[in-house]
Design an enzyme around this catalytic site. Structure first.
Site, short mmCIF file in Angstrom:
data_model
loop_
_atom_site.label_atom_id
_atom_site.label_comp_id
_atom_site.label_asym_id
_atom_site.label_seq_id
_atom_site.Cartn_x
_atom_site.Cartn_y
_atom_site.Cartn_z
N GLY A 41 0.80 -1.24 0.00
CA GLY A 41 0.00 0.00 0.00
C GLY A 41 0.82 1.28 0.00
N THR A 43 3.23 4.60 0.80
CA THR A 43 3.07 5.76 1.69
C THR A 43 1.60 5.99 1.97
OG1 THR A 43 5.00 6.77 0.63
CG2 THR A 43 3.56 8.24 1.86
N GLY A 180 1.90 23.93 3.47
CA GLY A 180 1.38 23.15 2.35
C GLY A 180 0.31 22.19 2.83
N HIS A 442 -31.50 18.92 -5.03
CA HIS A 442 -31.67 19.94 -3.98
C HIS A 442 -32.16 19.26 -2.70
CE1 HIS A 442 -32.71 23.72 -2.07
NE2 HIS A 442 -33.86 23.18 -1.72
#
Ligand code: FAD
Ligand code: NAD
Length: 463
Positions: A41, A43, A180, A442
């Protein structure tokens, strides 16, 4: 197959590598995937996307209880943090998902070769002393944390993203170096759980690469939530004494130095491609100046039979980009036509609210020609308003002449889910009018996308 062990051998089992392996096997190719970690899998599943989202989701509940959001809706609770339990559910999510990849490998008959691979020639790698020969080799080795020169990550006081996922207690004051994606996501987790969080960012705004309106709005929202932002400031050093760190800061444009104390420092200044120890010199392949492996449109490197995908190649370091490239490279190896449209790769920051975007920023679009912009505030979206989620907006950038959608940006509680609609629209070359005249259920947050599209023609209904 003569003396080849495999048709395809993939180095690395992150979202790029494991997806490439499964698709190659689905296409009838004899496939192996080499992984140096204990679990599959990469990182993303082990120390990235999944565990960070487990903590973000859990801490959102804590925050909603602690900050009065739930009380506003008539649910009065006083939250009590059980951090070991919060970590346990994170580890459980990781175990289940990494185990899921092992299951998929078995199901698709992909051989999992355990250990680190090193090229000995262009069609052969060595893994723990054993050689494997393959007709095609895909480098999907991913990336690792970029170190800050002179700063030692001890995973106690000074941590990287992996350490920040595992803190045994909530720090009193956490200083995040780098505004970041990682800094804002993991900074948000610990702020919600009670830490004072100070983000120090070298640039004048957070989140480089995103649309400027989004970057400014994000900064306002994070400040309102209690984060301290030190923009235009760089960290020049960190020293640790016992359980305390002292950081030295300097204005990015130059000026007087200052110091800042913290009991936890998160270094999140970017990631760099993993090419060390791979034996690239043995096959005459040299990374570019940014450490990336250059590829052509089909994901071929300059060495015949050797391909590369994911974080180790140029482009955004994102799991879904790696996955898309994984499928495409396998299809190309099988003789099909695997394509990734790199112009339509969404980016999402999983903070509260979420921040998402796809395509060009307003500044980039302006460089190409005349544009029209439609913007719609979430405050005017009935669902967001009813849910007490007033922050953010949707912004659509279209070509002024053709009305073709060039970029879509959003800050909204579920912006990460909403952006998928924009990706499909852009993939099909939609105009803003196409989106404006598409029925949207909606009440949903997605109606804000329709309204922003109507706004491109100056005809939004609800503002
Ligand atoms: P990786 O996932 O890095 O996998 C590469 C694998 O190769 C690793 O398991 C490594 O052990 C193995 N390997 C390396 N060298 C060798 C070798 N020589 N032999 C054998 N095996 C080797 N992206 C998103 O899109 N959404 C998110 O929400 C998100 N959250 C993130 C949060 C954090 C904290 C971090 C750090 C990253 C996050 N990312 C996210 C980025 C994402 O994890 C990466 O873009 C993605 O994992 C890249 O996939 P990859 O397959 O290229 O490489
Ligand atoms: P980043 O590139 O997103 O941000 C690093 C920030 O650090 C930049 O804004 C930079 O200006 C700043 N910086 C650099 N040196 C500095 C200094 N000395 N002092 C102060 N600021 C400094 O990197 P990241 O947050 O570490 O994330 C790495 C990668 O992981 C990203 O490419 C991202 O795509 C990926 N990721 C994605 C997600 C997601 O998709 N939700 C989540 C986490 C990580």
């Amino acid at each position: 197959m003569a003396d080849y062990d495999y048709d395809v051998l993939i180095i690395g089992s992150g979202p790029g590598g494991y997806v490439a392996a499964i698709r190659a096997a689905q296409l009838g190719l004899k496939t192996a995937c080499v992984e140096g970690r204990e679990t599959l899998g990469g990182t993303c599943l082990n120390v990235g996307c999944i565990p960070s989202k487990a903590l973000l989701h859990a801490s959102e509940y804590f925050d909603a209880a602690a900050n009065g959001t739930m009380a506003k809706m008539g649910v009065e609770v006083t939250p009590k943090l059980n951090l070991p339990a919060m970590h346990a559910q994170r580890l459980d999510a990781v175990a289940q998902l990494t185990g899921g990849i092992a299951f998929l490998f078995k199901k698709n008959k992909v051989d999992w070769l355990k250990g680190y691979a090193k090229f000995t020639s262009a069609d052969t790698v060595e893994v723990v002393g054993k050689s494997f020969r393959a007709k095609n080799i895909v480098i999907a080795t991913g990336s690792s944390v970029t170190p800050l020169p002179g700063v030692t990550v001890d995973q106690k006081v000074v941590v990287d993203s992996t350490g920040a996922l595992e803190l045994p207690k909530v720090p009193k004051r956490m200083v995040v170096i780098g505004g970041g994606v990682i800094g804002l996501e993991l900074g948000s987790v610990w702020r919600r759980l009670g830490a004072e969080v100070i983000v120090v960012e070298f640039l004048d705004q957070l989140l480089p690469g995103m649309d400027m309106d989004i970057r400014k709005e994000a900064a306002k929202i994070f400040k309102k939530q209690g984060m301290t932002l030190r923009l235009g400031t760089k960290v020049t050093g960190v020293s640790v004494k016992g359980s305390k760190a002292t950081l030295t800061l300097e204005p990015s444009a130059g000026g007087a130095m200052e110091t800042l104390e913290a009991d936890c420092v998160l270094v999140s200044i970017g990631r760099r491609p993993n090419t060390e120890g791979l034996g690239l010199d043995a096959i005459g392949l040299a990374p570019n100046a940014r450490g990336q492996i250059e590829i052509d449109h089909d994901f071929r490197t300059s060495v015949p039979g050797v391909w590369a995908i994911g974080d180790v190649v140029p482009g955004p370091m994102l799991a879904h980009k790696a996955e898309d490239e994984g499928i495409a490279v396998a299809e190309n190896i099988a003789g099909l036509t695997g394509i990734v449209n790199h112009a339509v790769i969404p980016g999402v920051v999983y903070t509260w609210p979420e921040i998402a975007g796809v395509g060009l920023t307003e500044d980039q679009a302006k460089e190409l020609g005349e544009i029209k912009v439609g913007k719609f505030p979430m405050l005017a979206n009935s669902r967001a308003k009813t849910n007490h989620e007033p922050d953010g907006f949707v912004k659509i950038i279209a070509d002024a002449r053709t009305d073709k959608v060039l970029g879509v940006w959003a800050i909204a509680s579920v912006a990460g889910t909403m952006i998928a609609e924009a990706c499909v629209a852009m993939e099909f070359g939609a105009t803003s009018e196409d989106i404006a005249y598409t029925s949207h259920a909606h009440p949903t947050h997605s109606e804000a996308i329709k309204e922003a599209a109507m706004g491109v023609m100056g005809k939004a209904i609800h503002i």
